[in-house]
Design an enzyme around this catalytic site. Sequence first.
Site, PDB file in Angstrom:
ATOM      1  N   ARG A 169       0.834  -1.218   0.000  1.00  0.00           N
ATOM      2  CA  ARG A 169       0.000   0.000   0.000  1.00  0.00           C
ATOM      3  C   ARG A 169       0.865   1.264   0.000  1.00  0.00           C
ATOM      4  O   ARG A 169       0.475   2.283  -0.589  1.00  0.00           O
ATOM      5  CB  ARG A 169      -0.951  -0.006   1.197  1.00  0.00           C
ATOM      6  CG  ARG A 169      -2.170  -0.886   0.963  1.00  0.00           C
ATOM      7  CD  ARG A 169      -3.133  -0.844   2.135  1.00  0.00           C
ATOM      8  NE  ARG A 169      -4.380  -1.524   1.796  1.00  0.00           N
ATOM      9  CZ  ARG A 169      -5.359  -1.765   2.659  1.00  0.00           C
ATOM     10  NH1 ARG A 169      -5.246  -1.386   3.920  1.00  0.00           N
ATOM     11  NH2 ARG A 169      -6.453  -2.382   2.271  1.00  0.00           N
TER      12      ARG A 169
ATOM     13  N   LYS B  33     -17.544 -18.522   2.802  1.00  0.00           N
ATOM     14  CA  LYS B  33     -18.979 -18.471   3.087  1.00  0.00           C
ATOM     15  C   LYS B  33     -19.805 -17.728   2.059  1.00  0.00           C
ATOM     16  O   LYS B  33     -19.447 -16.624   1.635  1.00  0.00           O
ATOM     17  CB  LYS B  33     -19.189 -17.800   4.444  1.00  0.00           C
ATOM     18  CG  LYS B  33     -18.744 -18.675   5.594  1.00  0.00           C
ATOM     19  CD  LYS B  33     -19.018 -17.977   6.892  1.00  0.00           C
ATOM     20  CE  LYS B  33     -18.858 -18.940   8.055  1.00  0.00           C
ATOM     21  NZ  LYS B  33     -18.980 -18.227   9.326  1.00  0.00           N
TER      22      LYS B  33
ATOM     23  N   GLY C 233      -9.390  -9.011   0.325  1.00  0.00           N
ATOM     24  CA  GLY C 233      -8.947  -9.916   1.386  1.00  0.00           C
ATOM     25  C   GLY C 233      -7.853 -10.884   0.984  1.00  0.00           C
ATOM     26  O   GLY C 233      -6.758 -10.491   0.589  1.00  0.00           O
TER      27      GLY C 233
ATOM     28  N   GLY D 184     -12.436  -4.613   1.927  1.00  0.00           N
ATOM     29  CA  GLY D 184     -13.876  -4.313   1.995  1.00  0.00           C
ATOM     30  C   GLY D 184     -14.355  -3.444   0.844  1.00  0.00           C
ATOM     31  O   GLY D 184     -15.441  -3.658   0.308  1.00  0.00           O
TER      32      GLY D 184
END
Length: 397
Positions: free
Chosen positions: A38, A198, A355, A378
């Site tokens: 980053r 998930k 992620g 996110g």
Amino acid sequence: MTNSFRTLDDVDVKGKRVLVRVDLNVPMDGGKVTDATRLERIAPTITEISDKGGKVILLAHFGRPKGRDDKNSLKPVAAALADVIKKPVAFAYDCVGDVAAKAVGAMKDGDVLCLENTRFHSAEEKNDPAFVAELAKLGDIWVNDAFSAAHRAHASTEGLGHKLPAYAGRTMQAELDALGKALDAPTKPVIAIVGGAKVSSKIDLLENLVTKVDALVIGGGMANTFLHAQGVKVGKSLCEKDLAATALRIIDKAEASGCAIILPVDAIVAFHFAANTPSHAYGLDAIPDEGMILDVGPQSIERINSAIDDAATLVWNGPVGAFEMTPFDRGTVAGAKHAAARTKAKKLISVAGGGDTVAALNHAGVADDFSYISTAGGAFLEWMEGKPLPGVEVLKK
Ligand code: 3PG
Ligand code: MG
């Protein structure tokens, strides 16, 4: 897409106090930055403004502190940033008030100053207008270079854009450009690969994608939920049985939108969730009751790779197996390598983010070969969900 934003091409920064929102939320261990990606990404914006004689005043958050707390100080990150940009980075122990005003007042043209963690003030996350006004006093213009924090409508990520002339930084510009090419105005056909544990965390994302892409590969633990919904016995695999109806609804929606859903056709099954535990490939009609699906099988890999061959654009989020444990990284690595090779051969535009995805592509050794890899977590997911990002919306002309 970038054309609808003001960028650094539209402003003369010389002599100006430029408040630059960056994402300094980097992984740290023992006070040291463990992954400087980053920091490397924001370097061009900082260097450009500084070289043009602007005063670069960095605003950023770190962690999720509740008030001031030393272990979330940006001081060590500012030091690491100085190494990356090869310029001194001054530091002020507060992002507003006298401390910040004095530090800004002492700057010469071209200097770089990092202000302390904006989240040490609870007003930051509340996007409190009085706090926005305090921040705005420190600058003449605001540059947002933090796509990865653009899903937050906070004072430094959004509020300032209403108070000062607002511009996209170079990283923001590159990110919006790459993402625009992937979903907003892509070269068709478009394929998406979505993995991860998930379904529950990615329902909105899947529902949006099936309306936008031509093919959707579902892998990882979430594929088990889809297989279960279609009557496959998945043994002891991770599976959200209560989401069977949701999975079927997504399949129906895909069909109605002309999006092909590509689910695994075979699976690598083990009896323990551990690295290097014995495992075998099974057809879907033969998953053992005590078995756990930990990766896609060889026929699935072929299927995914041939779907990649049919596509001109790829959007990837999430590993298709338990890639952090060998040998359950095989499916993810095979798909990533194939996508990288197609990209290098100029047959594919490949965009990945969110992620674990970057870690998985780094693990496959192909991160440099993708067309664009987002460092956003996110924010990348919310973009894939089709949601407007406040820190991007505020930049629109
Ligand atoms: C990130 O690291 O994903 C961004 O900096 C956003 O951080 P947050 O989830 O704490 O808002
Ligand atoms: Mg996050």
